[in-house]
Design a protein around this motif. Structure first.
Motif, mmCIF file in Angstrom:
data_model
loop_
_atom_site.group_PDB
_atom_site.id
_atom_site.type_symbol
_atom_site.label_atom_id
_atom_site.label_comp_id
_atom_site.label_asym_id
_atom_site.label_seq_id
_atom_site.Cartn_x
_atom_site.Cartn_y
_atom_site.Cartn_z
ATOM 1 N N GLY B 420 0.811 -1.217 0.000
ATOM 2 C CA GLY B 420 0.000 0.000 0.000
ATOM 3 C C GLY B 420 0.843 1.265 0.000
ATOM 4 N N GLY B 421 1.879 1.274 0.857
ATOM 5 C CA GLY B 421 2.735 2.450 0.936
ATOM 6 C C GLY B 421 3.511 2.668 -0.358
ATOM 7 N N GLN B 422 3.979 1.560 -0.965
ATOM 8 C CA GLN B 422 4.733 1.686 -2.218
ATOM 9 C C GLN B 422 3.844 2.216 -3.338
ATOM 10 O OE1 GLN B 422 6.082 -2.338 -2.381
ATOM 11 N NE2 GLN B 422 8.070 -1.877 -1.477
ATOM 12 N N LYS B 423 2.590 1.755 -3.367
ATOM 13 C CA LYS B 423 1.660 2.246 -4.390
ATOM 14 C C LYS B 423 1.490 3.744 -4.251
ATOM 15 C CE LYS B 423 -1.049 -1.812 -4.406
ATOM 16 N NZ LYS B 423 -2.233 -2.430 -3.862
ATOM 17 N N GLN B 424 1.316 4.223 -3.000
ATOM 18 C CA GLN B 424 1.122 5.642 -2.796
ATOM 19 C C GLN B 424 2.377 6.402 -3.233
ATOM 20 O OE1 GLN B 424 -1.060 7.911 -3.051
ATOM 21 N NE2 GLN B 424 -2.311 7.150 -1.364
ATOM 22 N N ARG B 425 3.553 5.812 -3.008
ATOM 23 C CA ARG B 425 4.788 6.464 -3.453
ATOM 24 C C ARG B 425 4.829 6.582 -4.967
ATOM 25 N NH1 ARG B 425 9.272 6.609 0.471
ATOM 26 N NH2 ARG B 425 8.257 6.207 2.458
ATOM 27 N N VAL B 426 4.409 5.518 -5.662
ATOM 28 C CA VAL B 426 4.389 5.572 -7.128
ATOM 29 C C VAL B 426 3.417 6.659 -7.589
ATOM 30 C CG1 VAL B 426 3.758 4.303 -9.209
ATOM 31 C CG2 VAL B 426 5.092 3.179 -7.429
ATOM 32 N N ALA B 427 2.272 6.766 -6.900
ATOM 33 C CA ALA B 427 1.304 7.809 -7.252
ATOM 34 C C ALA B 427 1.935 9.189 -7.087
ATOM 35 C CB ALA B 427 0.056 7.683 -6.387
ATOM 36 N N ILE B 428 2.756 9.334 -6.040
ATOM 37 C CA ILE B 428 3.445 10.617 -5.828
ATOM 38 C C ILE B 428 4.431 10.869 -6.955
ATOM 39 C CG2 ILE B 428 5.047 11.850 -4.310
ATOM 40 C CD1 ILE B 428 3.678 10.418 -1.952
ATOM 41 N N LYS B 462 9.903 16.201 2.508
ATOM 42 C CA LYS B 462 11.230 16.245 1.882
ATOM 43 C C LYS B 462 11.121 16.786 0.448
ATOM 44 C CE LYS B 462 13.374 13.075 -0.408
ATOM 45 N NZ LYS B 462 13.845 11.791 -0.915
ATOM 46 N N LEU B 463 10.120 16.289 -0.286
ATOM 47 C CA LEU B 463 9.939 16.738 -1.668
ATOM 48 C C LEU B 463 9.611 18.218 -1.724
ATOM 49 C CD1 LEU B 463 7.884 13.722 -3.038
ATOM 50 C CD2 LEU B 463 10.256 14.284 -3.554
ATOM 51 N N GLN B 464 8.871 18.704 -0.720
ATOM 52 C CA GLN B 464 8.542 20.125 -0.707
ATOM 53 C C GLN B 464 9.805 20.966 -0.536
ATOM 54 O OE1 GLN B 464 5.856 21.573 2.450
ATOM 55 N NE2 GLN B 464 4.725 22.563 0.810
ATOM 56 N N GLU B 465 10.707 20.475 0.320
ATOM 57 C CA GLU B 465 11.965 21.200 0.507
ATOM 58 C C GLU B 465 12.783 21.206 -0.771
ATOM 59 O OE1 GLU B 465 14.263 19.819 3.875
ATOM 60 O OE2 GLU B 465 12.537 20.347 5.142
ATOM 61 N N GLU B 466 12.798 20.055 -1.468
ATOM 62 C CA GLU B 466 13.627 19.942 -2.669
ATOM 63 C C GLU B 466 13.081 20.728 -3.850
ATOM 64 O OE1 GLU B 466 15.175 15.406 -1.709
ATOM 65 O OE2 GLU B 466 13.950 15.793 -3.479
ATOM 66 N N THR B 467 11.763 20.700 -4.043
ATOM 67 C CA THR B 467 11.200 21.244 -5.276
ATOM 68 C C THR B 467 10.327 22.467 -5.076
ATOM 69 O OG1 THR B 467 9.246 19.845 -5.126
ATOM 70 C CG2 THR B 467 11.129 18.926 -6.288
ATOM 71 N N ALA B 468 10.124 22.883 -3.819
ATOM 72 C CA ALA B 468 9.291 24.055 -3.505
ATOM 73 C C ALA B 468 7.877 23.914 -4.051
ATOM 74 C CB ALA B 468 9.929 25.345 -4.034
ATOM 75 N N VAL B 469 7.367 22.664 -4.111
ATOM 76 C CA VAL B 469 6.002 22.443 -4.553
ATOM 77 C C VAL B 469 5.046 22.794 -3.406
ATOM 78 C CG1 VAL B 469 6.035 20.026 -3.823
ATOM 79 C CG2 VAL B 469 4.496 20.733 -5.650
ATOM 80 N N SER B 470 3.857 23.292 -3.761
ATOM 81 C CA SER B 470 2.861 23.589 -2.721
ATOM 82 C C SER B 470 1.912 22.402 -2.604
ATOM 83 C CB SER B 470 2.033 24.813 -3.092
ATOM 84 O OG SER B 470 2.835 25.796 -3.671
ATOM 85 N N TYR B 471 1.329 22.224 -1.412
ATOM 86 C CA TYR B 471 0.338 21.166 -1.231
ATOM 87 C C TYR B 471 -0.971 21.735 -0.729
ATOM 88 C CZ TYR B 471 4.327 17.889 -1.100
ATOM 89 O OH TYR B 471 5.450 17.163 -1.375
ATOM 90 N N VAL B 472 -2.057 21.237 -1.303
ATOM 91 C CA VAL B 472 -3.345 21.355 -0.626
ATOM 92 C C VAL B 472 -3.588 19.965 -0.082
ATOM 93 C CG1 VAL B 472 -5.819 21.618 -0.914
ATOM 94 C CG2 VAL B 472 -4.268 23.196 -2.036
ATOM 95 N N PHE B 473 -3.620 19.824 1.243
ATOM 96 C CA PHE B 473 -3.667 18.511 1.857
ATOM 97 C C PHE B 473 -5.014 18.310 2.532
ATOM 98 C CE2 PHE B 473 -2.693 14.944 4.423
ATOM 99 C CZ PHE B 473 -1.586 14.322 3.865
ATOM 100 N N ILE B 474 -5.808 17.418 1.951
ATOM 101 C CA ILE B 474 -7.147 17.175 2.486
ATOM 102 C C ILE B 474 -7.080 16.020 3.471
ATOM 103 C CG2 ILE B 474 -9.447 16.366 1.879
ATOM 104 C CD1 ILE B 474 -8.895 17.793 -0.840
ATOM 105 N N THR B 475 -7.605 16.211 4.669
ATOM 106 C CA THR B 475 -7.513 15.151 5.669
ATOM 107 C C THR B 475 -8.613 15.309 6.706
ATOM 108 O OG1 THR B 475 -6.087 14.112 7.315
ATOM 109 C CG2 THR B 475 -5.891 16.491 7.069
ATOM 110 N N HIS B 476 -8.863 14.240 7.461
ATOM 111 C CA HIS B 476 -9.782 14.375 8.590
ATOM 112 C C HIS B 476 -9.006 14.223 9.896
ATOM 113 C CE1 HIS B 476 -9.552 10.011 7.918
ATOM 114 N NE2 HIS B 476 -9.630 9.967 9.219
ATOM 115 N N ASP B 477 -7.685 14.124 9.768
ATOM 116 C CA ASP B 477 -6.854 13.764 10.903
ATOM 117 C C ASP B 477 -6.079 14.983 11.409
ATOM 118 O OD1 ASP B 477 -5.064 12.723 12.677
ATOM 119 O OD2 ASP B 477 -4.647 10.937 11.471
#
Lengths: 371, 543
Positions: B420-428, B462-477
């Motif tokens: 499951g975790g690897q799949k999510q990494r591939v999606a990233i 880590k990726l945000q630090e490297e590439t300065a990408v922004s995130y909209v992070f949807i969560t209930h947690d």
């Protein structure tokens, strides 16, 4: 009356676009997630939209009824158009070798074949909606009268075939589930598969050979007359009924088995098992009600087949039903008869499928008991 | 103390059928032993595949699919139920041992009324008459705090909410007065604000009826509230077994320590939040049937930062993401990206506009084509947006796999061959391949085990630090919000309740909803549930 075709057609079709969402989730028989948002939301829009929302069940059933009527009109158009496209016509077939251009022309005029197609269609449709199918060109008798008796015979045969095959198929399907992958299941599967694989005329002749010729326990031919009593009729149709049952059984049985097996792998069946319930109660009370929708559709298709698709069986057993009548009419291009038979067959198909749809809708607690 | 359930040296196996190979016997559980006393609760905890549910079901002598109990003893009140015949086992299930499933919505039969299903086992086993059973059900509906307990049983499963169903399922398990109940993740599928009610109801019901219970969950904070003892499981073996206090406060094993401290990563927010890479102004949106989901929502996000959108199911947070991507055109308002207004609908957007905003989904499983290899999945955006092919494309895919810490050996694997975790990494990696400026993350970690989820969060940071990408992070947690967000937007029923820098949004004074949301998040602390319930009671008394 003429306009009612185009008028009735589009109205329910319109509604389907709205209703498509609730319907698709229901007929599959799979519990869909209820949508709480929808129930609380403010709904604006047309009257139909509001009606769909408040009385989803009534709306869906109305929709089905409307669709069926529209479909029937579309079919009548296709029958008429299809016959028009057939090569040859009644006049040339009837006159055969002695056809002179003048004689052909006279007959065409008599029958109104010189009028444009659309006019003939409309006048035929006008009669048909009032129950008047015109007169047969070949026998000059009223089509309605002739069909009435034949249809009665066909329905008589279909009714008894259905009464035997449907409970048998559902029962065997449940039995097959209970003994899944064990001997009874395998026997039921192989036998029903063999029966469906053999052509029906072959099954028919086999039955005649054994039961009528060798053992002499059944009557052949299965022709029925007006003067026969009910018991005589029943013994006459025993072999054609048996043939039909063998032909339609496998399809319904396998669908019942598959539908129940599908439900058997659901979480609520596991819950039932963990309640310590017996296998029979699990199948009958927890699985079967949720397998109704797919099974009922296959049953409807097979019932329709029993009425419409029995031509071969009727010919083999010399049974005076609708199928034989229609085939005869087609060979002499007796158009009023062909059209009437076609329309009645279509009506049966549409009606049975509509009934199946409505039963499937009624079997869905989500629609019967809206939030 | 009498031992209600005593499991000794349990061994559970299953047969797996790998395609093209002979069937294999897999050991799911080995050498597990524990006891549960009358009126006590044992928590079974571990990640998915740890064998928790399998062990729980063994108390009913039940194996899912091809699962078989091949060794050990399961003693119920001193008698081994594994040696019983079919009839003997049936007389235990639903009478002496009952089961509460994770998804009550699936576990209730949609065709029958709730009341009939709740009393069915009691009637079938002849434990009580119909009238007695109905009375008992009514009592349980009351104890569990269900609305209109007199008429609740007449309703069908689809007519009540998820939290109510879960409580009804508990009532169903309690109805025949069982000696033991197995709770299998009964609150995992619920919103936090609902979870706390169900937890309190379950706890209260257990105390009222003095039944013994197994409580299975992957959430240590939840189990800390309800159980007396805890057993930590991993790969079908016991990692640690002790009292709740010992496990939470003084874990002995490294794995337990990791579980206890999993939610403690925190990041400080960015000091300057004035930028507006993404600007959402007065957006409203709804579905074709006229139902409005979003009402006048406005928020903004500076470049290279993370905006967390929190809310429970039905709050409209995923709809907002669909509006940003253009999948659902807004009915009102506008969205500006890099000072340029985005066309409302997907169709109107240029390839470059599409490339700059990418998305990661909750279910990586369903978001990837199962018949494509990792190479194809990650390579697709490369050829689509940049026209890459051949060796150049392969080189870039390898680079991306390095970036997500997976390495090139995964290049030719299919999604089904990944965890499951690897799949999510591939999606990233697939999102990164487009070199986006903004990634919309729709609950990317909520289907993952806590430790795996933490790995994904760290990767995103880590990726945000490297590439300065922004995130909209949807969560209930809320814990995730604390860990990664710069700014936070709280949503409730399609409206924006609160928006601002993390430190402001998550500190008082609160509005009612944010207060409820924050207080409902279980904390890794014994007695948390009682404390919250007590303050609630005091507040309602004060009103």
């Amino acid at each position: 009356m003429m306009e009612s075709g185009p008028m009735t057609g589009p109205v329910p079709t319109d509604g389907t676009a709205d209703g498509a969402h609730p319907r698709s989730a229901d007929l599959s028989g799979v519990p869909a997630k209820p949508n709480p948002a929808e129930a609380k939301g403010e709904i604006d829009g047309t009257f139909w939209r509001r009606f769909t929302f408040r009385r989803p069940l009534a709306a869906l059933i109305l929709q089905r009824l409307g669709l069926s009527v529209g479909l029937l009109f579309a079919v009548s158009l296709m029958i008429s158009g299809g016959i028009e496209a057939l090569p040859g016509d009644f006049a040339t077939t009837y006159l055969g070798q002695s056809a002179t251009p003048q004689a052909v022309e006279n007959i065409r005029k008599d029958l109104g074949l010189d009028k444009p197609w659309s006019e003939r269609y409309l006048s035929w449709l006008g009669g048909a909606v009032q129950g008047d199918f015109g007169t047969s060109w070949a026998s000059k008798n009223s089509v309605g009268e002739q069909i009435g008796k034949r249809l009665g015979n066909s329905l008589f045969l279909a009714f008894f075939a259905a009464i035997v095959s449907v409970p048998l198929a559902v029962g065997l399907g449940m039995l097959a589930v209970q003994f899944r992958n064990r001997l009874p299941d395998k026997i039921i599967n192989v036998v029903s598969l063999a029966a469906i694989s053999l052509p029906e005329f072959f099954v028919g002749y086999l039955l005649i050979m054994f039961f009528a010729v060798k053992f002499g326990v059944a009557t052949f031919p299965a022709t029925v007359y007006d003067s026969m009593s009910l018991t005589e009729r029943l013994s006459a149709i025993a072999l054609p009924v048996a043939t039909l049952v063998l032909v339609v059984l496998a399809h319904m049985m396998r669908m019942t088995r598959a539908a129940i097996l599908n439900v058997m792998s659901s979480a609520y069946v596991e819950t039932a098992e963990l309640k310590g319930l017996g296998m029979f109660r699990i199948i009958a009370r927890h699985a079967a009600p949720n397998a109704v929708a797919p099974v009922i559709n296959v049953i409807a298709l097979n019932l329709a087949y029993l009425v419409v698709g029995v031509v071969v069986v009727e010919v083999v057993f010399v049974y005076p039903g609708m199928g034989q009548y229609m085939v005869d009419a087609v060979t002499v291009r007796d158009m009023p008869v062909v059209q009437a038979c076609g329309l009645i067959f279509a009506a049966f198909y549409i009606f049975l499928n509509m009934a199946a749809d409505i039963i499937a809708i009624l079997a869905n607690p989500r629609l019967r008991h809206p939030r | 103390m009498p031992e209600m359930l005593s499991v000794k040296n349990l061994k559970i196996e299953a047969t797996s059928y790998p395609p093209g190979e002979p069937p294999k016997t897999v050991t799911l559980v080995e050498g597990v032993s524990f006891t549960v006393q009358k009126g006590k609760v044992l928590g079974l905890i571990g990640e998915s595949g740890a064998g928790k549910s399998t062990i729980g079901l063994s108390a009913l002598a039940y194996g899912r699919g091809g699962v078989r109990i091949t060794g050990g003893e399961v003693l119920l009140d001193g008698k081994d139920i594994l040696t019983l015949d079919k009839t003997g086992i049936r007389s235990i299930r639903g009478a002496r041992v009952c089961y509460v499933a994770q998804s009550a919505a699936a576990a209730f039969n949609p065709a029958h009324r709730l009341g009939d299903q709740v009393i069915e086992a009691s009637l079938r086993h002849g434990i009580m008459s119909r009238d007695e059973a109905k009375k008992r059900a009514l009592y349980l509906f009351r104890v569990l705090g269900l609305p209109n307990p007199e008429t609740f049983g007449e309703r069908y499963p689809h007519q009540v909410s998820g939290g109510q169903l879960q409580r009804a399922m508990t009532a169903m398990a309690l109805c025949p007065n069982p000696e033991l109940i197995v709770f299998d993740e009964p609150t995992t599928a619920l919103d936090v604000t609902t979870q706390i009610d169900v937890l309190a109801a379950i706890k209260h019901a257990i105390e009222e009826t003095h039944t013994a219970a197994l409580y299975i969950t992957h959430d240590l904070a939840v189990v800390a509230q309800i159980s007396d003892d805890i057993m930590v499981l991993r790969h079908g073996k016991t990692v640690e077994y002790g009292t709740t206090q010992q496990i939470i406060e003084a874990p002995r094993e490294d794995y337990t320590r990791a579980l206890v401290s999993v939610r403690q990563t925190k990041r400080d927010e960015a000091p300057d939040q004035t930028g507006t890479q993404l600007k959402i102004e007065h957006v409203s949106a709804g579905y074709a049937n006229g139902f409005k989901v979003l009402h006048d929502v406005s928020m903004h996000l500076p470049k290279g930062q993370t905006l967390a959108i929190v809310g429970e199911s039905g709050s409209g947070k995923s709809t907002l993401a669909r509006v940003i991507t253009g999948l659902l055109p807004p009915t009102e308002g506008r969205i500006t990206f890099e000072s340029k207004e985005l066309p409302r609908a997907l169709k109107g957007r240029s390839n470059d506009e599409l490339r700059r905003i990418q998305m990661i989904y909750q279910m990586a499983d369903t978001a990837m084509n199962p018949r494509q290899t990792v190479r194809d999945i990650v390579g697709r955006p490369l050829s689509f947006y940049f026209g890459m092919h051949g060796a150049k494309k392969t080189a870039r895919v390898k680079e991306l796999l390095d970036q997500i810490e997976m390495g090139t050996k995964f290049l030719d694997r299919y999604p089904a061959e990944l965890s499951g975790g690897q799949k999510q990494r591939v999606a990233i990696a697939r999102a990164l391949a487009a070199e986006p400026e903004l990634i919309l993350c729709d609950e990317p970690t909520s289907a993952l085990d806590p430790l795996v989820a933490e790995g994904i969060l760290n990767l995103l940071l880590k990726l945000q630090e490297e590439t300065a990408v922004s995130y909209v992070f949807i969560t209930h947690d809320i814990a995730i919000v604390r860990a990664i967000a710069d700014s936070v937007a709280v949503m409730h029923r399609g409206k924006l309740v609160r928006f601002g820098p993390k430190s402001k949004v998550l500190s008082p004074p609160f509005d009612d909803y944010t207060d409820l949301l924050l207080k409902s998040v279980p904390e890794m602390e014994i007695g948390w549930l009682e404390r919250v319930l007590k303050t609630r009671r005091m507040e309602s008394a004060g009103n």
